[in-house]
Design a protein around this motif. Structure first.
Motif, PDB file in Angstrom:
ATOM      1  N   ILE A  81      -0.446  13.295 -17.943  1.00 46.37           N
ATOM      2  CA  ILE A  81      -0.767  12.657 -16.522  1.00 46.37           C
ATOM      3  C   ILE A  81       0.727  12.076 -15.930  1.00 46.37           C
ATOM      4  O   ILE A  81       1.205  11.142 -16.551  1.00 46.37           O
ATOM      5  CB  ILE A  81      -1.855  11.589 -16.440  1.00 46.37           C
ATOM      6  CG1 ILE A  81      -3.125  12.301 -16.707  1.00 46.37           C
ATOM      7  CG2 ILE A  81      -1.830  11.069 -14.784  1.00 46.37           C
ATOM      8  CD1 ILE A  81      -3.519  13.542 -15.686  1.00 46.37           C
ATOM      9  N   SER A  82       1.217  12.704 -14.841  1.00 52.78           N
ATOM     10  CA  SER A  82       2.310  12.080 -14.124  1.00 52.78           C
ATOM     11  C   SER A  82       1.939  11.100 -13.074  1.00 52.78           C
ATOM     12  O   SER A  82       1.234  11.277 -12.435  1.00 52.78           O
ATOM     13  CB  SER A  82       3.029  13.255 -13.536  1.00 52.78           C
ATOM     14  OG  SER A  82       4.098  12.462 -12.544  1.00 52.78           O
ATOM     15  N   LEU A  83       2.366   9.886 -13.475  1.00 54.97           N
ATOM     16  CA  LEU A  83       2.215   8.494 -12.487  1.00 54.97           C
ATOM     17  C   LEU A  83       2.878   9.012 -10.888  1.00 54.97           C
ATOM     18  O   LEU A  83       2.150   8.507 -10.114  1.00 54.97           O
ATOM     19  CB  LEU A  83       2.776   7.327 -13.014  1.00 54.97           C
ATOM     20  CG  LEU A  83       2.318   6.848 -14.586  1.00 54.97           C
ATOM     21  CD1 LEU A  83       2.663   5.516 -14.950  1.00 54.97           C
ATOM     22  CD2 LEU A  83       0.633   6.712 -14.487  1.00 54.97           C
ATOM     23  N   SER A  84       3.860   9.559 -11.059  1.00 54.30           N
ATOM     24  CA  SER A  84       4.587   9.955  -9.689  1.00 54.30           C
ATOM     25  C   SER A  84       3.697  10.824  -9.124  1.00 54.30           C
ATOM     26  O   SER A  84       3.489  10.780  -7.718  1.00 54.30           O
ATOM     27  CB  SER A  84       5.976  10.639 -10.085  1.00 54.30           C
ATOM     28  OG  SER A  84       6.359  11.244  -8.865  1.00 54.30           O
ATOM     29  N   TRP A  85       2.873  11.848  -9.741  1.00 53.65           N
ATOM     30  CA  TRP A  85       2.169  12.709  -9.078  1.00 53.65           C
ATOM     31  C   TRP A  85       0.907  12.093  -8.665  1.00 53.65           C
ATOM     32  O   TRP A  85       0.488  12.351  -7.487  1.00 53.65           O
ATOM     33  CB  TRP A  85       1.830  13.774 -10.223  1.00 53.65           C
ATOM     34  CG  TRP A  85       1.377  15.046  -9.763  1.00 53.65           C
ATOM     35  CD1 TRP A  85       0.478  15.302  -8.513  1.00 53.65           C
ATOM     36  CD2 TRP A  85       1.128  16.385 -10.472  1.00 53.65           C
ATOM     37  NE1 TRP A  85       0.001  16.463  -8.391  1.00 53.65           N
ATOM     38  CE2 TRP A  85       0.509  17.317  -9.593  1.00 53.65           C
ATOM     39  CE3 TRP A  85       1.621  16.824 -11.727  1.00 53.65           C
ATOM     40  CZ2 TRP A  85       0.307  18.598 -10.021  1.00 53.65           C
ATOM     41  CZ3 TRP A  85       1.333  18.041 -12.006  1.00 53.65           C
ATOM     42  CH2 TRP A  85       0.678  18.932 -11.090  1.00 53.65           C
ATOM     43  N   LEU A  86       0.503  11.172  -9.381  1.00 48.06           N
ATOM     44  CA  LEU A  86      -0.778  10.454  -8.854  1.00 48.06           C
ATOM     45  C   LEU A  86      -0.397   9.699  -7.765  1.00 48.06           C
ATOM     46  O   LEU A  86      -1.478   9.496  -6.789  1.00 48.06           O
ATOM     47  CB  LEU A  86      -1.197   9.242 -10.014  1.00 48.06           C
ATOM     48  CG  LEU A  86      -1.946   9.963 -11.382  1.00 48.06           C
ATOM     49  CD1 LEU A  86      -2.175   8.841 -12.337  1.00 48.06           C
ATOM     50  CD2 LEU A  86      -2.882  10.820 -10.861  1.00 48.06           C
ATOM     51  N   GLY A  87       0.893   9.260  -7.519  1.00 51.08           N
ATOM     52  CA  GLY A  87       1.133   8.335  -6.217  1.00 51.08           C
ATOM     53  C   GLY A  87       1.267   9.144  -5.225  1.00 51.08           C
ATOM     54  O   GLY A  87       1.225   8.432  -3.944  1.00 51.08           O
ATOM     55  N   ASP A  88       1.015  10.478  -5.275  1.00 54.05           N
ATOM     56  CA  ASP A  88       0.736  11.263  -3.955  1.00 54.05           C
ATOM     57  C   ASP A  88      -0.479  10.826  -3.152  1.00 54.05           C
ATOM     58  O   ASP A  88      -0.480  10.949  -1.898  1.00 54.05           O
ATOM     59  CB  ASP A  88       0.538  12.863  -4.245  1.00 54.05           C
ATOM     60  CG  ASP A  88       2.135  13.369  -4.484  1.00 54.05           C
ATOM     61  OD1 ASP A  88       3.075  12.775  -4.258  1.00 54.05           O
ATOM     62  OD2 ASP A  88       2.129  14.485  -4.723  1.00 54.05           O
ATOM     63  N   SER A  89      -1.607  10.328  -4.067  1.00 53.38           N
ATOM     64  CA  SER A  89      -3.029  10.199  -3.370  1.00 53.38           C
ATOM     65  C   SER A  89      -3.377   8.976  -3.349  1.00 53.38           C
ATOM     66  O   SER A  89      -3.942   8.143  -2.768  1.00 53.38           O
ATOM     67  CB  SER A  89      -3.826  11.199  -4.150  1.00 53.38           C
ATOM     68  OG  SER A  89      -3.959  11.098  -5.272  1.00 53.38           O
ATOM     69  N   ILE A  90      -2.262   7.833  -4.128  1.00 53.30           N
ATOM     70  CA  ILE A  90      -2.859   6.721  -4.389  1.00 53.30           C
ATOM     71  C   ILE A  90      -1.792   5.564  -4.336  1.00 53.30           C
ATOM     72  O   ILE A  90      -0.758   6.157  -4.345  1.00 53.30           O
ATOM     73  CB  ILE A  90      -3.604   6.173  -5.668  1.00 53.30           C
ATOM     74  CG1 ILE A  90      -2.627   6.667  -6.956  1.00 53.30           C
ATOM     75  CG2 ILE A  90      -5.082   7.212  -6.207  1.00 53.30           C
ATOM     76  CD1 ILE A  90      -3.175   6.475  -8.262  1.00 53.30           C
ATOM     77  N   GLU A  91      -1.960   4.388  -3.911  1.00 58.66           N
ATOM     78  CA  GLU A  91      -1.054   3.396  -3.613  1.00 58.66           C
ATOM     79  C   GLU A  91      -1.060   2.312  -4.792  1.00 58.66           C
ATOM     80  O   GLU A  91      -2.199   1.883  -5.145  1.00 58.66           O
ATOM     81  CB  GLU A  91      -1.251   2.611  -2.321  1.00 58.66           C
ATOM     82  CG  GLU A  91      -0.062   1.710  -1.822  1.00 58.66           C
ATOM     83  CD  GLU A  91       1.239   2.338  -1.700  1.00 58.66           C
ATOM     84  OE1 GLU A  91       2.261   1.812  -2.353  1.00 58.66           O
ATOM     85  OE2 GLU A  91       1.197   3.294  -0.880  1.00 58.66           O
ATOM     86  N   TRP A  92      -0.190   2.306  -5.705  1.00 58.12           N
ATOM     87  CA  TRP A  92      -0.346   1.480  -6.999  1.00 58.12           C
ATOM     88  C   TRP A  92      -0.364   0.093  -6.541  1.00 58.12           C
ATOM     89  O   TRP A  92       0.335  -0.495  -5.750  1.00 58.12           O
ATOM     90  CB  TRP A  92       1.052   1.953  -7.703  1.00 58.12           C
ATOM     91  CG  TRP A  92       1.015   3.163  -8.416  1.00 58.12           C
ATOM     92  CD1 TRP A  92       1.599   4.374  -8.167  1.00 58.12           C
ATOM     93  CD2 TRP A  92       0.092   3.594  -9.554  1.00 58.12           C
ATOM     94  NE1 TRP A  92       1.425   5.341  -9.125  1.00 58.12           N
ATOM     95  CE2 TRP A  92       0.339   4.895  -9.926  1.00 58.12           C
ATOM     96  CE3 TRP A  92      -1.143   2.880 -10.273  1.00 58.12           C
ATOM     97  CZ2 TRP A  92      -0.375   5.833 -10.621  1.00 58.12           C
ATOM     98  CZ3 TRP A  92      -1.706   3.750 -11.045  1.00 58.12           C
ATOM     99  CH2 TRP A  92      -1.367   5.040 -11.422  1.00 58.12           C
TER     100      TRP A  92
END
Length: 784
Positions: free
Chosen positions: A3-14
């Motif tokens: 799981i890429s954290l950067s990829w997750l960042g497309d849809s969520i705000e950390w």
């Protein structure tokens, strides 16, 4: 699963930016994170360098001196790269950087002299900076070639290569029951529910508008219910195009190799949405497509150029020229998407996981797609993946357009609402969690919560319909999101007094071991052929619905068949006698009870003293006496088919029959290769344990001596001696006991018995003459 954290960042705000903290939270609430891989970890103190000048090393033939321009000025280094040239941009490591020397040992660079020439830094190969995935050819003596020109010179290498992502390596075993988590969207939902992030935009994948044109062939579903959901359409393109750098980087970060843009898009969708996709070159499909199950022995050449023999039942796609796709596992080589492809069939299919699992085992082929399919992909993922793939094709493939109407069948499914009360949450988790908090957790996980008539009704989302089925499942979601660490541990409270224990079973086991018997531990399952050999066939036997084999298809109605089967082999391993016993559950006429079975047999003929029947009787009487029960033997009221008709008796305690002792029928002995006599006893231990054991009362030792006589007498095997002994015992008040001291002779016909007569008076010493007078009366009674 990566799981890429950067990829997750497309849809969520950390809310949390530390990759290690994110990994710890996911491990605690969702699934175990095996490792955190920070891209470009070895690129600290590295930059893009420009080779200004190359000179021959004065003291080495294979080394050169290079002047390299960096953000820290011009550096002179010694290098052995064979592909160096002036004006080339390289991966340059300053002193202080940590590199993998020649791809092996880690070392920190310092200024050093190499063959007498000073070297201030290092021009690196890919393996020395752990970037071989990005530059597979830059290994050994080939250093990283970033091209010519001055673009990016002096830029930190990590920034220039875009290697600023952190990748979580998730243990697949931890998400086996969660097929929705084989995707970035699934983990984005978890991060929001846990509180690590908030939605920038919740994922939505609407289908585009489709033209009215039909497919150039018909698609037939001949699998029955093995493909419950399916979507497909055709696309045309001007050319396959070039995969965008950001897509390549994300695929490489999560373990995929970039091939061509259409294929990369399907792989990208598989990682983002959790739906394995596939595209086919329409030019390689001949005639209608049939989705069907393979026949035994059919073959297909898969994308890895291996011709595979398919097991019967594997789901495949075929046309007029044969099979061209192993659905859900790997595509076929013939119909694969190539750089020359201009017309594609894009499809998205849900396949029953049992069929995928069977095909994987039959072909010995496990792929990333099959790993997800065998978990049971949610049906809604088929539409999401199809819509997302079309969106990416339209945006990035030059001249891409949809050329057919949507071909589809099946539905997304309909999850059932789960009714429960908040009190159940506290009862199951052991902590009081407010109802409002529970509802918030469920809603963040995508559930819909209603309160009809004061009760909660939780409707799972479509992507969780497979694993949220009961109130316990719903409550478990509350527990894990709330945090098990927030539930205070509480030691259980219970009455620690030892329960009353019945030691009779233990005493019986110990007595049987003391007698020289060997305990057997056998299976409680047997087969009809074994029962037939024992003459024990019955219509009331309990049949197993899904047995491992016919020999294990019946719950044993008796422990004797298993004992005989073991004796058939073991008799050859003993010197003279085989004595075995077991205590196990038996199932007879729909009821279960514990049964003691004893078996004794010999390798050669024996005299009456060592007759197996008498041996079993003696050992059984001793074992039950140690448990507090005295047995009595009487003629059997019914003789089972496996018993010798003239040598069978009931075992009686307090007028209740608890078992039988018998010599085995000659036909049964013969069936198990037992050449000489064999005897067996079976006792209903469950019934025995319901009886009260006799209380043993200690008596004082006699004060006056006894007078004993041994008499040897002849008897016929046809005459029972028990009535004679009872009659003799009544002839004299002085007679305290009559016991059998010895036996000898044949088992059939006449035999001799040595009887021991004990005379005693509790208040005086007996005179010899009076004892002889009484003894004569006793012998007279025996002579009748």
């Amino acid at each position: 699963m990566k799981i890429s954290l950067s990829w997750l960042g497309d849809s969520i705000e950390w809310k949390e930016y530390n990759p290690l903290a994110i990994a710890d939270a996911l491990t605690a609430h969702t699934a175990e994170v095996d490792s955190v891989q920070e891209q470009g970890a070895l690129l600290e103190h590295c930059c893009v360098g420009l080779v200004l000048d190359i000179q021959k090393h004065p003291n080495a033939d294979k080394l050169v001196l290079c002047d390299v321009r960096t953000e820290r000025g011009t550096k002179r280094v010694v290098c052995g790269g064979t592909n160096l040239r002036t004006g080339m941009r390289v991966a340059f490591a300053h002193t202080g950087a940590t590199v993998r020397w020649h791809g092996a040992e880690m070392m920190t660079l310092t200024k050093a002299k190499v063959r007498g020439e000073e070297s201030d830094g290092m021009i690196c190969a890919a393996e020395e900076l752990d970037i071989a995935a990005q530059f597979p050819d830059a290994t050994g003596s080939h250093i990283v070639d970033l091209g010519d020109g001055e673009d990016g010179v002096g830029t930190p290498l990590r920034e220039y290569l875009g290697l600023q992502d952190a990748v979580l390596d998730i243990d697949n075993h931890a998400i086996t029951n969660r097929p929705d988590l084989f995707s970035h969207i699934g983990f984005a939902r978890e991060c929001v529910a846990i509180g690590l992030a908030e939605w920038k935009k919740e994922p939505a994948f609407p289908l585009p508008k489709f033209p009215s044109g039909t497919l150039p062939f018909a698609i037939h579903n001949d699998t029955g219910g093995l493909i419950p959901r399916y979507l497909a359409c055709t696309l045309s393109l001007e050319r396959t195009g070039e995969t965008p750098l950001w897509m390549k980087q994300r695929l490489e970060a999560t373990g995929w190799r970039s091939l061509n843009l259409p294929v990369d898009i399907t792989n990208y969708v598989a990682m983002e949405v959790g739906m394995p996709m596939h595209s086919f070159d329409i030019g390689d499909i001949h005639g209608d497509i049939h989705m069907r199950t393979a026949k035994k022995g059919e073959r297909v050449t898969t994308l890895d150029s291996v011709e595979r023999t398919l097991p019967e039942g594997a789901v495949v796609l075929s046309d007029d020229e044969g099979i061209f796709d192993l659905l859900g596992i790997m595509g076929g080589l013939r119909s694969s998407t190539k750089t020359s492809s201009r017309n594609l069939l894009l499809h998205s299919a849900i396949v029953e996981p049992q069929a995928i699992r069977a095909a994987m085992l039959g072909t010995n082929l496990r792929t990333d797609a099959a790993t997800v399919y065998e978990k049971g992909i949610p049906r809604i993922a088929a539409q999401w993946g199809f819509a997302r793939a079309l969106q990416l094709c339209m945006e990035h493939i030059p001249g891409a357009r949809i050329t057919s109407a949507l071909e589809e069948w099946g539905t997304e499914g309909e999850p059932k609402a789960i009714a429960l009360q908040t009190s159940q949450v506290q009862s199951l988790l052991g902590v009081e969690i407010p109802e409002k908090r529970c509802i918030t957790i469920w809603e963040k996980l995508g559930c819909t919560v209603k309160k009809p008539k004061g009760k909660l009704a939780v409707l799972p989302p479509l992507w969780r319909a497979g694993d949220l089925r009961t109130s316990q499942d719903i409550i478990e979601e509350v527990g894990r999101i709330y945090g098990y660490k927030n539930i205070e541990p509480c030691m259980p409270k219970a009455d620690m007094r030892m329960p009353a224990r019945d030691s009779r079973m233990l005493r019986m086991r110990q007595a049987l071991k003391e007698s020289g018997g060997t305990e057997l531990l056998q299976l409680s399952l047997i087969g009809p052929s074994l029962l037939k050999k024992c003459r024990m066939e019955s219509e009331t036997d309990i049949i197993i619905e899904n047995p491992l084999g016919e020999e294990l298809s019946i719950l044993q109605p008796s422990t004797l068949p298993g004992m005989l089967e073991q004796a058939q082999c073991a008799i050859r391993q003993v010197p003279s006698r085989l004595r075995t016993w077991t205590i196990a559950s038996v199932h007879r006429s729909g009821e279960e009870h514990m049964e003691l079975c004893m078996l004794t047999t010999c390798r050669k003929a024996t005299d009456i003293k060592h007759d197996p029947f008498l041996q079993v009787k003696t050992d059984l009487a001793y074992a039950l006496k140690q448990a507090g029960h005295n047995i009595r033997i009487r003629s059997a009221k019914t003789v089972p088919p496996y018993a010798h008709p003239g040598r069978c008796a009931d075992i009686v305690i307090d007028k209740e029959c608890i078992g039988q002792i018998c010599e085995l029928h000659p036909a049964v002995r013969s069936a198990f290769d037992l050449q000489h006599r064999a005897a067996a006893a079976t006792v209903n231990v469950s019934a025995l344990l319901t009886m009260e054991p006799e209380v043993v009362v200690a008596q004082t030792l006699p004060q006056f001596p006894a007078v004993e006589y041994d008499e040897t007498m002849q008897f016929s095997s046809k005459t029972p001696i028990e009535p004679l002994l009872k009659a003799a015992a009544q002839q004299s008040d002085l007679l305290a006991d009559i016991t059998v001291a010895d036996l000898y002779g044949a088992s059939d016909g006449e035999y001799s018995v040595t009887l021991r007569f004990t005379y005693r008076k509790n208040d005086r010493t007996l005179q010899e003459q009076e004892v002889r007078t009484e003894h004569a009366k006793v012998l007279a009674a025996l002579a009748k």
